[in-house]
Motif scaffolding. Structure first.
Motif, PDB file in Angstrom:
ATOM      1  N   TYR A 215       0.862  -1.182   0.000  1.00 45.89           N
ATOM      2  CA  TYR A 215       0.000   0.000   0.000  1.00 45.89           C
ATOM      3  C   TYR A 215       0.895   1.226   0.000  1.00 45.89           C
ATOM      4  O   TYR A 215       1.726   1.400   0.899  1.00 45.89           O
ATOM      5  CB  TYR A 215      -0.889  -0.030   1.243  1.00 45.89           C
ATOM      6  N   ARG A 216       0.757   2.075  -1.015  1.00 42.49           N
ATOM      7  CA  ARG A 216       1.554   3.325  -1.055  1.00 42.49           C
ATOM      8  C   ARG A 216       0.766   4.405  -0.350  1.00 42.49           C
ATOM      9  O   ARG A 216      -0.277   4.841  -0.805  1.00 42.49           O
ATOM     10  CB  ARG A 216       1.889   3.692  -2.511  1.00 42.49           C
ATOM     11  N   ILE A 217       1.287   4.817   0.787  1.00 41.73           N
ATOM     12  CA  ILE A 217       0.565   5.722   1.691  1.00 41.73           C
ATOM     13  C   ILE A 217       1.161   7.126   1.624  1.00 41.73           C
ATOM     14  O   ILE A 217       2.346   7.277   1.309  1.00 41.73           O
ATOM     15  CB  ILE A 217       0.677   5.168   3.142  1.00 41.73           C
ATOM     16  N   CYS A 218       0.334   8.126   1.947  1.00 45.02           N
ATOM     17  CA  CYS A 218       0.882   9.459   2.216  1.00 45.02           C
ATOM     18  C   CYS A 218       1.016   9.583   3.729  1.00 45.02           C
ATOM     19  O   CYS A 218       0.026   9.472   4.458  1.00 45.02           O
ATOM     20  CB  CYS A 218      -0.026  10.563   1.688  1.00 45.02           C
ATOM     21  N   ALA A 219       2.236   9.812   4.207  1.00 38.61           N
ATOM     22  CA  ALA A 219       2.480   9.847   5.648  1.00 38.61           C
ATOM     23  C   ALA A 219       2.150  11.193   6.270  1.00 38.61           C
ATOM     24  O   ALA A 219       1.847  11.268   7.458  1.00 38.61           O
ATOM     25  CB  ALA A 219       3.942   9.517   5.931  1.00 38.61           C
ATOM     26  N   ALA A 220       2.209  12.265   5.478  1.00 35.86           N
ATOM     27  CA  ALA A 220       1.968  13.608   6.025  1.00 35.86           C
ATOM     28  C   ALA A 220       1.900  14.608   4.887  1.00 35.86           C
ATOM     29  O   ALA A 220       2.601  14.465   3.882  1.00 35.86           O
ATOM     30  CB  ALA A 220       3.095  14.006   6.982  1.00 35.86           C
ATOM     31  N   ASP A 221       1.059  15.629   5.076  1.00 28.82           N
ATOM     32  CA  ASP A 221       0.902  16.652   4.035  1.00 28.82           C
ATOM     33  C   ASP A 221       1.347  18.046   4.475  1.00 28.82           C
ATOM     34  O   ASP A 221       1.041  19.033   3.804  1.00 28.82           O
ATOM     35  CB  ASP A 221      -0.560  16.703   3.550  1.00 28.82           C
ATOM     36  N   PHE A 222       2.030  18.161   5.576  1.00 29.83           N
ATOM     37  CA  PHE A 222       2.706  19.392   5.989  1.00 29.83           C
ATOM     38  C   PHE A 222       1.813  20.631   6.038  1.00 29.83           C
ATOM     39  O   PHE A 222       1.925  21.535   5.193  1.00 29.83           O
ATOM     40  CB  PHE A 222       3.894  19.694   5.061  1.00 29.83           C
ATOM     41  N   GLY A 223       0.916  20.677   6.982  1.00 29.05           N
ATOM     42  CA  GLY A 223       0.185  21.910   7.237  1.00 29.05           C
ATOM     43  C   GLY A 223      -0.684  22.412   6.103  1.00 29.05           C
ATOM     44  O   GLY A 223      -0.955  23.606   5.998  1.00 29.05           O
ATOM     45  N   THR A 224      -1.127  21.525   5.224  1.00 29.52           N
ATOM     46  CA  THR A 224      -1.959  21.955   4.093  1.00 29.52           C
ATOM     47  C   THR A 224      -3.413  21.581   4.313  1.00 29.52           C
ATOM     48  O   THR A 224      -4.209  21.644   3.389  1.00 29.52           O
ATOM     49  CB  THR A 224      -1.499  21.272   2.801  1.00 29.52           C
ATOM     50  N   ASN A 225      -3.764  21.163   5.521  1.00 32.98           N
ATOM     51  CA  ASN A 225      -5.071  20.571   5.795  1.00 32.98           C
ATOM     52  C   ASN A 225      -5.273  19.304   4.948  1.00 32.98           C
ATOM     53  O   ASN A 225      -6.375  18.982   4.530  1.00 32.98           O
ATOM     54  CB  ASN A 225      -6.214  21.573   5.556  1.00 32.98           C
ATOM     55  N   GLY A 226      -4.147  18.647   4.712  1.00 29.97           N
ATOM     56  CA  GLY A 226      -4.202  17.346   4.044  1.00 29.97           C
ATOM     57  C   GLY A 226      -4.137  16.247   5.085  1.00 29.97           C
ATOM     58  O   GLY A 226      -4.757  16.346   6.151  1.00 29.97           O
ATOM     59  N   VAL A 227      -3.356  15.213   4.816  1.00 27.96           N
ATOM     60  CA  VAL A 227      -3.228  14.081   5.738  1.00 27.96           C
ATOM     61  C   VAL A 227      -2.287  14.480   6.875  1.00 27.96           C
ATOM     62  O   VAL A 227      -1.191  14.995   6.632  1.00 27.96           O
ATOM     63  CB  VAL A 227      -2.682  12.858   4.973  1.00 27.96           C
ATOM     64  N   SER A 228      -2.724  14.230   8.108  1.00 22.15           N
ATOM     65  CA  SER A 228      -1.856  14.510   9.263  1.00 22.15           C
ATOM     66  C   SER A 228      -1.139  13.223   9.668  1.00 22.15           C
ATOM     67  O   SER A 228      -1.518  12.129   9.241  1.00 22.15           O
ATOM     68  CB  SER A 228      -2.690  15.026  10.432  1.00 22.15           C
ATOM     69  N   GLU A 229      -0.127  13.378  10.528  1.00 20.28           N
ATOM     70  CA  GLU A 229       0.584  12.186  11.012  1.00 20.28           C
ATOM     71  C   GLU A 229      -0.366  11.280  11.787  1.00 20.28           C
ATOM     72  O   GLU A 229      -0.280  10.053  11.706  1.00 20.28           O
ATOM     73  CB  GLU A 229       1.777  12.595  11.872  1.00 20.28           C
ATOM     74  N   GLU A 230      -1.303  11.880  12.517  1.00 24.48           N
ATOM     75  CA  GLU A 230      -2.277  11.065  13.271  1.00 24.48           C
ATOM     76  C   GLU A 230      -3.141  10.252  12.301  1.00 24.48           C
ATOM     77  O   GLU A 230      -3.450   9.085  12.544  1.00 24.48           O
ATOM     78  CB  GLU A 230      -3.188  11.955  14.131  1.00 24.48           C
ATOM     79  N   ASP A 231      -3.543  10.903  11.182  1.00 25.13           N
ATOM     80  CA  ASP A 231      -4.352  10.190  10.175  1.00 25.13           C
ATOM     81  C   ASP A 231      -3.594   8.970   9.638  1.00 25.13           C
ATOM     82  O   ASP A 231      -4.143   7.863   9.557  1.00 25.13           O
ATOM     83  CB  ASP A 231      -4.654  11.096   8.961  1.00 25.13           C
ATOM     84  N   SER A 232      -2.353   9.194   9.237  1.00 29.57           N
ATOM     85  CA  SER A 232      -1.644   8.083   8.582  1.00 29.57           C
ATOM     86  C   SER A 232      -1.250   7.007   9.593  1.00 29.57           C
ATOM     87  O   SER A 232      -1.215   5.821   9.257  1.00 29.57           O
ATOM     88  CB  SER A 232      -0.435   8.571   7.784  1.00 29.57           C
ATOM     89  N   ASP A 233      -0.986   7.399  10.843  1.00 27.61           N
ATOM     90  CA  ASP A 233      -0.730   6.380  11.879  1.00 27.61           C
ATOM     91  C   ASP A 233      -1.954   5.478  12.041  1.00 27.61           C
ATOM     92  O   ASP A 233      -1.840   4.249  12.084  1.00 27.61           O
ATOM     93  CB  ASP A 233      -0.443   7.046  13.238  1.00 27.61           C
ATOM     94  N   ALA A 234      -3.134   6.107  12.125  1.00 28.19           N
ATOM     95  CA  ALA A 234      -4.363   5.327  12.317  1.00 28.19           C
ATOM     96  C   ALA A 234      -4.640   4.451  11.099  1.00 28.19           C
ATOM     97  O   ALA A 234      -5.013   3.271  11.225  1.00 28.19           O
ATOM     98  CB  ALA A 234      -5.540   6.273  12.566  1.00 28.19           C
ATOM     99  N   LEU A 235      -4.429   5.015   9.922  1.00 32.56           N
ATOM    100  CA  LEU A 235      -4.668   4.240   8.697  1.00 32.56           C
ATOM    101  C   LEU A 235      -3.723   3.038   8.631  1.00 32.56           C
ATOM    102  O   LEU A 235      -4.142   1.926   8.280  1.00 32.56           O
ATOM    103  CB  LEU A 235      -4.476   5.142   7.464  1.00 32.56           C
ATOM    104  N   ALA A 236      -2.463   3.256   8.984  1.00 36.36           N
ATOM    105  CA  ALA A 236      -1.485   2.160   8.908  1.00 36.36           C
ATOM    106  C   ALA A 236      -1.916   0.982   9.778  1.00 36.36           C
ATOM    107  O   ALA A 236      -1.777  -0.188   9.386  1.00 36.36           O
ATOM    108  CB  ALA A 236      -0.111   2.668   9.332  1.00 36.36           C
ATOM    109  N   LEU A 237      -2.462   1.287  10.955  1.00 36.03           N
ATOM    110  CA  LEU A 237      -2.923   0.197  11.837  1.00 36.03           C
ATOM    111  C   LEU A 237      -4.098  -0.546  11.207  1.00 36.03           C
ATOM    112  O   LEU A 237      -4.195  -1.774  11.284  1.00 36.03           O
ATOM    113  CB  LEU A 237      -3.322   0.765  13.204  1.00 36.03           C
TER     114      LEU A 237
END
Ligand SMILES: Cc1cc2nc3c(=O)[nH]c(=O)nc-3n(C[C@H](O)[C@H](O)[C@H](O)COP(=O)(O)O)c2cc1C
Length: 348
Positions: A215-237
């Motif tokens: 699965y190719r994930i986006c880990a973070a979108d850097f303050g753009t109101n995109g994917v946050s680190e919390e989002d991608s951590d939860a998704l990875a689980l």
């Protein structure tokens, strides 16, 4: 120092002979029918001869409106699968594995009249706003991923990757900046993760048990109101509990321009983080062009695989050279290449 890069790696029933993988790269060299042609066949075949352990195809669109450009390859028809099978057979005959990257461009499709996205919000002024996907569109997208996975299995691919990064459809659903829906596919994190996870479930249900799913994930979108680190951590689980075997980690790109810092190995901190959080192996990319850096990443356990992009565009034979630098044995796909890789004696 013993090389860690030139050691085998196993995922389910697939063993790679080393840790270097050709990262998916769209060549814009196909034709309107999405079929593999001779240029692309030779492009991939050259890398299979160069010593990589696995090749990732460029984006294979699961449906015509999911193409980035009219020159993308597709996996929405059986003919396309048969065309790719010839490449799969050749790559495997070199002792190299190959995965299909299944993709849907979403609002980043340049075929503007058919583009769909989570909401009618444009990626940029050039592309303009996509049509907001209806629930019927969403069901169709899930089914197209499932059918493409079945075709990839029929074509004999060793592994499959779901592309959910780089600003394309599945990334868009996860990112609030692209997803303003008020139904069960938008709003809360649970809702924004729904489409990516439904795609994973549909694909895993038809993809053979013994074969790995990446699965190719986006880990973070850097303050753009995109994917946050919390989002991608939860998704990875969630991915780990749904039969995904490895997370291939990217960052940024929900909006034009990369907001992070770029340096050799610039995406590895995200691969490291998601590896710890999810307990899954990870792959990393990002300006990795030196064997010492690759050795440090794999040896320190920050990522398990090096997905290499532009370095292999420049030099398909980079792994053969790197193995020599690392003092490692690499089985050459054509044994006679040994006469050119030394120790050098008289040619004739
Ligand atoms: C020409 C080009 C085309 C790309 N196409 C794709 C693609 O089809 N799918 C994808 O997931 N990433 C794509 N990428 C991103 C690469 O897979 C890789 O993640 C990125 O280039 C960073 O790795 P590198 O620094 O080793 O090149 C592309 C990159 C380049 C340079």
């Amino acid at each position: 120092m013993v090389s860690q890069v030139f050691t085998p790696f196993t995922l389910r029933g697939m063993t790679l002979r080393n840790r270097i993988v050709m990262s998916p790269m769209l060549m814009y060299r196909g034709q309107d029918d999405g079929m593999l042609n001779e240029h692309l066949y030779v492009h991939y075949a050259a890398r299979a001869l160069g010593g990589v352990a696995m090749i990732g195809t460029e984006v294979l669109a699961v449906e015509p409106r999911g193409r980035i450009s009219a020159r993308d390859l597709g996996l929405w028809s059986d003919d396309q699968a048969r065309g790719l099978q010839r490449l799969v057979d050749f790559v495997q005959s070199c002792g190299v594995r190959i995965f299909a990257q299944l993709a849907h461009a979403g609002r980043k499709s340049h075929l503007a009249e058919t583009a769909i996205g989570p909401s009618a919000i444009a990626y940029d002024d050039t592309l303009g706003p996509p049509s907001e996907a209806t629930l019927a569109d969403i069901r169709e997208v899930i089914d197209k991923f499932r059918l493409a996975a079945m075709r990839a299995a029929a074509a004999g691919f060793d592994a499959l990757e779901i592309h959910a990064a780089n600003g394309y459809l599945l990334h868009e659903f996860l990112a609030p900046v692209a997803n303003a829906r008020s139904d069960r596919y938008g709003g809360s994190l649970e809702n924004r993760m729904r489409l990516p996870l439904e795609v994973v479930e549909a694909v895993r249900s038809v993809w053979p048990d013994e074969k790995p799913l990446l699965y190719r994930i986006c880990a973070a979108d850097f303050g753009t109101n995109g994917v946050s680190e919390e989002d991608s951590d939860a998704l990875a689980l969630e991915l780990a509990s749904r039969g995904v075997d490895l997370i291939d980690v990217q960052a940024g790109n929900i909006l034009p321009g990369f907001a992070g810092t770029v340096y050799p190995g610039y995406q590895t901190p995200y691969a490291d983080r998601l590896r710890k959080v999810s307990g899954l192996p990870t792959a990393t990319t990002g300006s990795i062009a030196a064997i010492d850096l690759a050795e440090e990443i794999v040896g320190s356990g920050r990522a398990d695989l090096i997905f290499m992009g532009r370095t292999l565009l420049r030099d398909p034979f980079w792994p053969i050279r790197a193995a020599r630098e690392a003092g490692a044995e690499l089985e050459l796909p054509i044994a006679t290449y040994a006469r050119a890789t030394g120790p050098f004696e008289r040619g004739f």
